[in-house]
Design a protein around this motif. Structure first.
Motif, PDB file in Angstrom:
ATOM      1  N   GLY A 291      13.817 -20.044   3.227  1.00 27.80           N
ATOM      2  CA  GLY A 291      14.175 -19.180   4.344  1.00 27.80           C
ATOM      3  C   GLY A 291      14.259 -19.900   5.673  1.00 27.80           C
ATOM      4  N   ILE A 292      13.986 -21.203   5.680  1.00 29.34           N
ATOM      5  CA  ILE A 292      14.030 -21.961   6.935  1.00 29.34           C
ATOM      6  C   ILE A 292      15.409 -21.817   7.584  1.00 29.34           C
ATOM      7  N   GLY A 293      15.400 -21.484   8.862  1.00 31.72           N
ATOM      8  CA  GLY A 293      16.638 -21.290   9.613  1.00 31.72           C
ATOM      9  C   GLY A 293      17.141 -19.857   9.643  1.00 31.72           C
ATOM     10  N   ARG A 294      16.617 -19.015   8.759  1.00 30.41           N
ATOM     11  CA  ARG A 294      17.026 -17.606   8.749  1.00 30.41           C
ATOM     12  C   ARG A 294      16.205 -16.810   9.760  1.00 30.41           C
ATOM     13  N   PRO A 295      16.713 -15.687  10.258  1.00 29.75           N
ATOM     14  CA  PRO A 295      15.886 -14.809  11.087  1.00 29.75           C
ATOM     15  C   PRO A 295      14.626 -14.388  10.328  1.00 29.75           C
ATOM     16  N   LYS A 296      13.508 -14.387  11.017  1.00 25.57           N
ATOM     17  CA  LYS A 296      12.265 -13.988  10.360  1.00 25.57           C
ATOM     18  C   LYS A 296      12.342 -12.571   9.815  1.00 25.57           C
ATOM     19  N   VAL A 297      13.026 -11.690  10.527  1.00 25.77           N
ATOM     20  CA  VAL A 297      13.106 -10.306  10.053  1.00 25.77           C
ATOM     21  C   VAL A 297      13.906 -10.209   8.749  1.00 25.77           C
ATOM     22  N   ALA A 298      14.909 -11.070   8.577  1.00 22.20           N
ATOM     23  CA  ALA A 298      15.691 -11.070   7.338  1.00 22.20           C
ATOM     24  C   ALA A 298      14.877 -11.646   6.195  1.00 22.20           C
ATOM     25  N   SER A 299      14.146 -12.722   6.477  1.00 19.76           N
ATOM     26  CA  SER A 299      13.278 -13.322   5.466  1.00 19.76           C
ATOM     27  C   SER A 299      12.196 -12.332   5.035  1.00 19.76           C
ATOM     28  N   ALA A 300      11.582 -11.662   6.014  1.00 19.71           N
ATOM     29  CA  ALA A 300      10.548 -10.680   5.705  1.00 19.71           C
ATOM     30  C   ALA A 300      11.129  -9.512   4.909  1.00 19.71           C
ATOM     31  N   TYR A 301      12.321  -9.088   5.250  1.00 18.24           N
ATOM     32  CA  TYR A 301      12.983  -8.004   4.534  1.00 18.24           C
ATOM     33  C   TYR A 301      13.071  -8.316   3.040  1.00 18.24           C
ATOM     34  N   ASP A 302      13.516  -9.517   2.714  1.00 18.62           N
ATOM     35  CA  ASP A 302      13.674  -9.889   1.301  1.00 18.62           C
ATOM     36  C   ASP A 302      12.339  -9.862   0.569  1.00 18.62           C
ATOM     37  N   THR A 303      11.292 -10.412   1.199  1.00 17.49           N
ATOM     38  CA  THR A 303       9.977 -10.450   0.552  1.00 17.49           C
ATOM     39  C   THR A 303       9.412  -9.045   0.365  1.00 17.49           C
ATOM     40  N   LEU A 304       9.514  -8.208   1.385  1.00 11.70           N
ATOM     41  CA  LEU A 304       8.933  -6.869   1.318  1.00 11.70           C
ATOM     42  C   LEU A 304       9.666  -5.990   0.317  1.00 11.70           C
ATOM     43  N   ARG A 305      10.982  -6.111   0.262  1.00 14.53           N
ATOM     44  CA  ARG A 305      11.752  -5.324  -0.701  1.00 14.53           C
ATOM     45  C   ARG A 305      11.474  -5.763  -2.134  1.00 14.53           C
ATOM     46  N   ALA A 306      11.239  -7.059  -2.326  1.00 15.99           N
ATOM     47  CA  ALA A 306      10.874  -7.531  -3.660  1.00 15.99           C
ATOM     48  C   ALA A 306       9.470  -7.067  -4.042  1.00 15.99           C
ATOM     49  N   LEU A 307       8.596  -6.997  -3.045  1.00 14.62           N
ATOM     50  CA  LEU A 307       7.220  -6.570  -3.288  1.00 14.62           C
ATOM     51  C   LEU A 307       7.149  -5.092  -3.632  1.00 14.62           C
ATOM     52  N   ASN A 308       7.891  -4.258  -2.896  1.00 14.92           N
ATOM     53  CA  ASN A 308       7.882  -2.820  -3.138  1.00 14.92           C
ATOM     54  C   ASN A 308       9.253  -2.239  -2.777  1.00 14.92           C
ATOM     55  N   PRO A 309      10.117  -2.097  -3.754  1.00  9.66           N
ATOM     56  CA  PRO A 309      11.489  -1.625  -3.489  1.00  9.66           C
ATOM     57  C   PRO A 309      11.555  -0.214  -2.910  1.00  9.66           C
ATOM     58  N   GLU A 310      10.472   0.554  -3.006  1.00  7.73           N
ATOM     59  CA  GLU A 310      10.482   1.910  -2.474  1.00  7.73           C
ATOM     60  C   GLU A 310      10.413   1.949  -0.947  1.00  7.73           C
ATOM     61  N   VAL A 311       9.965   0.846  -0.349  1.00  5.47           N
ATOM     62  CA  VAL A 311       9.774   0.822   1.097  1.00  5.47           C
ATOM     63  C   VAL A 311      11.108   0.580   1.798  1.00  5.47           C
ATOM     64  N   GLN A 312      11.390   1.382   2.811  1.00  3.88           N
ATOM     65  CA  GLN A 312      12.570   1.166   3.650  1.00  3.88           C
ATOM     66  C   GLN A 312      12.190   0.188   4.763  1.00  3.88           C
ATOM     67  N   VAL A 313      12.891  -0.928   4.820  1.00  4.12           N
ATOM     68  CA  VAL A 313      12.602  -1.953   5.827  1.00  4.12           C
ATOM     69  C   VAL A 313      13.801  -2.078   6.750  1.00  4.12           C
ATOM     70  N   GLN A 314      13.564  -1.898   8.041  1.00  3.97           N
ATOM     71  CA  GLN A 314      14.610  -2.025   9.046  1.00  3.97           C
ATOM     72  C   GLN A 314      14.355  -3.283   9.873  1.00  3.97           C
ATOM     73  N   PRO A 315      15.132  -4.362   9.650  1.00  2.00           N
ATOM     74  CA  PRO A 315      14.943  -5.579  10.440  1.00  2.00           C
ATOM     75  C   PRO A 315      15.684  -5.490  11.777  1.00  2.00           C
TER      76      PRO A 315
ATOM     77  N   ALA B 115       0.812  -1.220   0.000  1.00  2.00           N
ATOM     78  CA  ALA B 115       0.000   0.000   0.000  1.00  2.00           C
ATOM     79  C   ALA B 115       0.840   1.261   0.000  1.00  2.00           C
ATOM     80  N   GLY B 116       2.148   1.130   0.276  1.00  2.00           N
ATOM     81  CA  GLY B 116       3.028   2.275   0.145  1.00  2.00           C
ATOM     82  C   GLY B 116       3.515   2.912   1.419  1.00  2.00           C
ATOM     83  N   VAL B 117       3.354   2.250   2.570  1.00  2.00           N
ATOM     84  CA  VAL B 117       3.924   2.806   3.795  1.00  2.00           C
ATOM     85  C   VAL B 117       5.442   2.886   3.612  1.00  2.00           C
ATOM     86  N   GLY B 118       5.994   4.073   3.789  1.00  2.00           N
ATOM     87  CA  GLY B 118       7.371   4.313   3.363  1.00  2.00           C
ATOM     88  C   GLY B 118       8.442   3.665   4.194  1.00  2.00           C
TER      89      GLY B 118
END
Length: 251
Positions: A78-102, A50-53
């Protein structure tokens, strides 16, 4: 907004109640999300799409095979990886404009004291009574809206709190911190996969309405309950408690 953003968010901009100014408000917003599991997974994906920056994601856990039945932000590789790192990859692929801080850590008072003041809104996507109260205290202390949800077995709950609104209740008004219920978690009780998805999407919707300034007054002091067996929802009203240990008149 540039032309690419206008196209990306065009289905928002077609809504009568929406505008470029509202969309820009989302782009300029920062949401602190605690929990990247069953509730956090769909909530994060809709906030990002939705575009939350800016999204700060706090979670101490690693991806496990048992998570993949419902935690759609994670993948098998992603099994065995930190959830925040796994989520980071998915969210950045979904919307590269979003800044994600894990933030790969368990939320505590010190961590929330560092991050909550920077955020425009707090999102509780955890399954721990103690953590909910930590977030509630941070919400009241720093004057930040809080959208809280839970889901286990077939059932879910959702509530919106805004300490900036006079006489608005907080989570402790509804569930006092010294009256902890029996611990119920998906790992021991089970959970219907779409139940967390349904509640997590509702949580994202509540957060987006709050950021856009579209939250009706009736949304506060209201606990929404979701029945995953039927798909039906119901709600109960609750009020601010003068003797509340967190937001009461003596505090």
């Amino acid at each position: 907004m540039n032309d690419a953003q206008r196209l990306r968010y065009s289905r928002h901009l077609l809504l009568d109640e929406w505008s470029e100014d509202l969309q820009q408000r989302l782009i300029d917003s920062h949401v602190l999300v605690v929990g990247a599991g069953g509730l956090g997974a769909p909530a994060l994906m809709y906030l990002a799409s939705a575009g939350v920056g800016r999204l700060t994601v706090i979670d101490p856990d690693e991806v496990d095979l048992t998570n993949l039945q419902r935690q759609i932000v994670h993948r098998t590789d992603g099994i065995g990886r930190p959830k925040v790192a796994s989520a980071y990859d998915t969210l950045r692929a979904l919307n590269p404009e979003v800044q994600v801080q894990p933030v790969h850590a368990r939320a505590d008072d010190a961590l929330l004291a560092a991050w909550a003041p920077q955020a425009d809104l707090l999102l509780d996507c955890t399954d721990r009574f103690e953590t909910r109260h930590l977030l509630n205290r941070a919400s009241v202390r720093h004057g930040k809206p809080l959208v809280l949800a839970s889901a286990v077995r077939w059932d879910g709950q959702l509530a919106v709190f805004d300490p900036r609104v006079p006489d608005s209740p907080c989570y402790a008004c509804l569930f006092p911190p010294d009256e902890a219920p029996p611990e119920v978690r998906c790992a021991t009780m089970g959970v219907f996969a779409p139940a967390v998805g349904q509640v997590g999407v509702m949580q994202a919707g509540a957060a987006l309405r709050q950021l856009a300034g579209l939250t009706p007054a009736s949304a506060l002091g209201r606990l929404v309950m979701v029945d995953g067996r039927t798909g039906e929802t119901s709600a109960v009203r609750f009020k601010r408690q003068p003797g509340c240990a967190v937001c009461g008149s003596a505090h």
